[in-house]
Design a protein around this motif. Structure first.
Motif, mmCIF file in Angstrom:
data_model
loop_
_atom_site.group_PDB
_atom_site.id
_atom_site.type_symbol
_atom_site.label_atom_id
_atom_site.label_comp_id
_atom_site.label_asym_id
_atom_site.label_seq_id
_atom_site.Cartn_x
_atom_site.Cartn_y
_atom_site.Cartn_z
ATOM 1 N N GLU A 119 -0.001 4.400 1.088
ATOM 2 C CA GLU A 119 -0.147 5.101 2.366
ATOM 3 C C GLU A 119 0.236 6.577 2.274
ATOM 4 O O GLU A 119 0.878 7.136 3.169
ATOM 5 C CB GLU A 119 0.648 4.391 3.472
ATOM 6 C CG GLU A 119 0.164 2.965 3.712
ATOM 7 C CD GLU A 119 0.965 2.203 4.751
ATOM 8 O OE1 GLU A 119 2.093 2.636 5.074
ATOM 9 O OE2 GLU A 119 0.465 1.177 5.228
ATOM 10 N N TRP A 159 0.829 -1.199 0.000
ATOM 11 C CA TRP A 159 0.000 0.000 0.000
ATOM 12 C C TRP A 159 0.867 1.253 0.000
ATOM 13 O O TRP A 159 1.883 1.325 0.699
ATOM 14 C CB TRP A 159 -0.914 0.008 1.217
ATOM 15 C CG TRP A 159 -1.980 -1.043 1.141
ATOM 16 C CD1 TRP A 159 -2.494 -1.628 0.024
ATOM 17 C CD2 TRP A 159 -2.651 -1.647 2.251
ATOM 18 N NE1 TRP A 159 -3.453 -2.552 0.353
ATOM 19 C CE2 TRP A 159 -3.580 -2.582 1.708
ATOM 20 C CE3 TRP A 159 -2.570 -1.488 3.632
ATOM 21 C CZ2 TRP A 159 -4.414 -3.356 2.525
ATOM 22 C CZ3 TRP A 159 -3.409 -2.257 4.437
ATOM 23 C CH2 TRP A 159 -4.315 -3.177 3.886
ATOM 24 N N SER A 210 -4.115 8.468 5.335
ATOM 25 C CA SER A 210 -4.781 7.398 6.062
ATOM 26 C C SER A 210 -5.860 6.761 5.183
ATOM 27 O O SER A 210 -6.735 7.445 4.665
ATOM 28 C CB SER A 210 -5.419 7.958 7.337
ATOM 29 O OG SER A 210 -6.123 6.952 8.031
ATOM 30 N N GLY A 211 -5.754 5.452 4.990
ATOM 31 C CA GLY A 211 -6.716 4.750 4.148
ATOM 32 C C GLY A 211 -6.309 4.602 2.700
ATOM 33 O O GLY A 211 -7.057 4.022 1.913
ATOM 34 N N ASP A 212 -5.139 5.100 2.323
ATOM 35 C CA ASP A 212 -4.670 4.978 0.943
ATOM 36 C C ASP A 212 -4.176 3.549 0.721
ATOM 37 O O ASP A 212 -3.126 3.161 1.236
ATOM 38 C CB ASP A 212 -3.543 5.981 0.681
ATOM 39 C CG ASP A 212 -2.982 5.863 -0.734
ATOM 40 O OD1 ASP A 212 -3.671 5.300 -1.608
ATOM 41 O OD2 ASP A 212 -1.852 6.347 -0.956
ATOM 42 N N GLN A 213 -4.941 2.778 -0.060
ATOM 43 C CA GLN A 213 -4.603 1.379 -0.318
ATOM 44 C C GLN A 213 -4.283 1.123 -1.789
ATOM 45 O O GLN A 213 -4.425 0.006 -2.273
ATOM 46 C CB GLN A 213 -5.740 0.477 0.152
ATOM 47 C CG GLN A 213 -5.948 0.537 1.669
ATOM 48 C CD GLN A 213 -7.091 -0.335 2.152
ATOM 49 O OE1 GLN A 213 -8.141 -0.407 1.522
ATOM 50 N NE2 GLN A 213 -6.892 -1.010 3.266
#
Length: 241
Positions: free
Chosen positions: A58, A56, A61-64
């Motif tokens: 990143e 990921w 926050s939440g960047d996948q």
């Protein structure tokens, strides 16, 4: 989470059958699906588990979005250096105005970390490849887009509509589960200023495949965010006449 994201291979169950008539055995064999899509529960890091060799990004926050380990390291460095690359008193683009020689990274529209132009190009490239780097893009959740199919003698025509996309953003469509080594590229649409695909818009014509044993899953990529979702299934790939 660090390290490579790997997919657990799910072994098929071996059935012990009685000595049924040969015609019945042949019928059962014709119904067997050689490989079935993984569900999110089968994947070690959930629906956005990366294919081997990717991790990921990143960027936030939440960047996948899946990238190489080197790009994740680069992204972390950019996050740390970002504040020093802004004009301290702001500028024509507000308080996030970058110093000369830097631009917003834009891994998503709200990402205003200041980076060299090559890093913004890299972010766009990684977003554009997001669906190709997942262990199973067909296991991602259903998003705001749905598809419908108009069947014909050669296969069918796929249409899409929906909402929740990046305004004026590029939307790419893929099919998975059709016997290829990866997602099969379909068409590209552009969301309107409200992030919608109004009406039922034409995506692609597809042709049947004689080996197809079940519906294909349609995958949607919002390029400006790199978000991958599913939009339903189509039987066009197995409709031969």
């Amino acid at each position: 989470m660090r390290g490579k994201r790997k997919v657990d291979e799910k072994a098929g169950a071996l059935w012990r059958m009685p000595a049924w008539p040969a015609a019945v055995v042949a019928l059962l064999a014709s119904l067997v699906v050689v490989s079935s899509p993984a569900s999110a529960a089968d994947l070690p890091y959930g629906p956005y588990t990366c294919a081997s060799g990717y991790v990921w990004r990143e960027a936030y926050s939440g960047d996948q979005v899946c990238v190489t380990p080197a790009i994740r390291t680069q992204t972390a460095t950019e996050n740390a250096l970002g504040p020093s690359r802004r004009e301290p008193n702001g500028g024509p683009y507000g308080p996030d105005t970058c110093k000369q020689g830097y631009v917003w990274r834009e891994t998503r529209p709200s990402d205003r970390v200041c980076v060299p132009p090559a890093s913004r190009d890299q972010a766009y490239s990684d977003n554009s490849s997001a669906a190709l780097r997942l262990a199973d893009p067909g296991a991602t959740p259903h998003g705001g887009v749905s598809v419908s199919t108009s069947l014909n003698q050669l296969g069918g025509r796929i249409f899409a509509n929906g909402s929740g996309l990046t305004p004026n953003g590029t939307v790419r469509f893929f099919a998975v589960g059709i016997g290829t080594t990866g997602p099969y590229g379909l068409g590209t649409l552009t969301a309107d200023a409200s992030g919608n695909l109004p009406g039922w818009q034409y995506v692609a014509d597809v042709w049947c495949r004689s080996y197809q044993t079940g519906p294909a899953t349609i995958v949607v990529l919002d390029v400006k965010t790199g978000l991958v979702t599913t939009a339903g299934t189509t039987t066009a790939f197995l409709h031969c006449g």
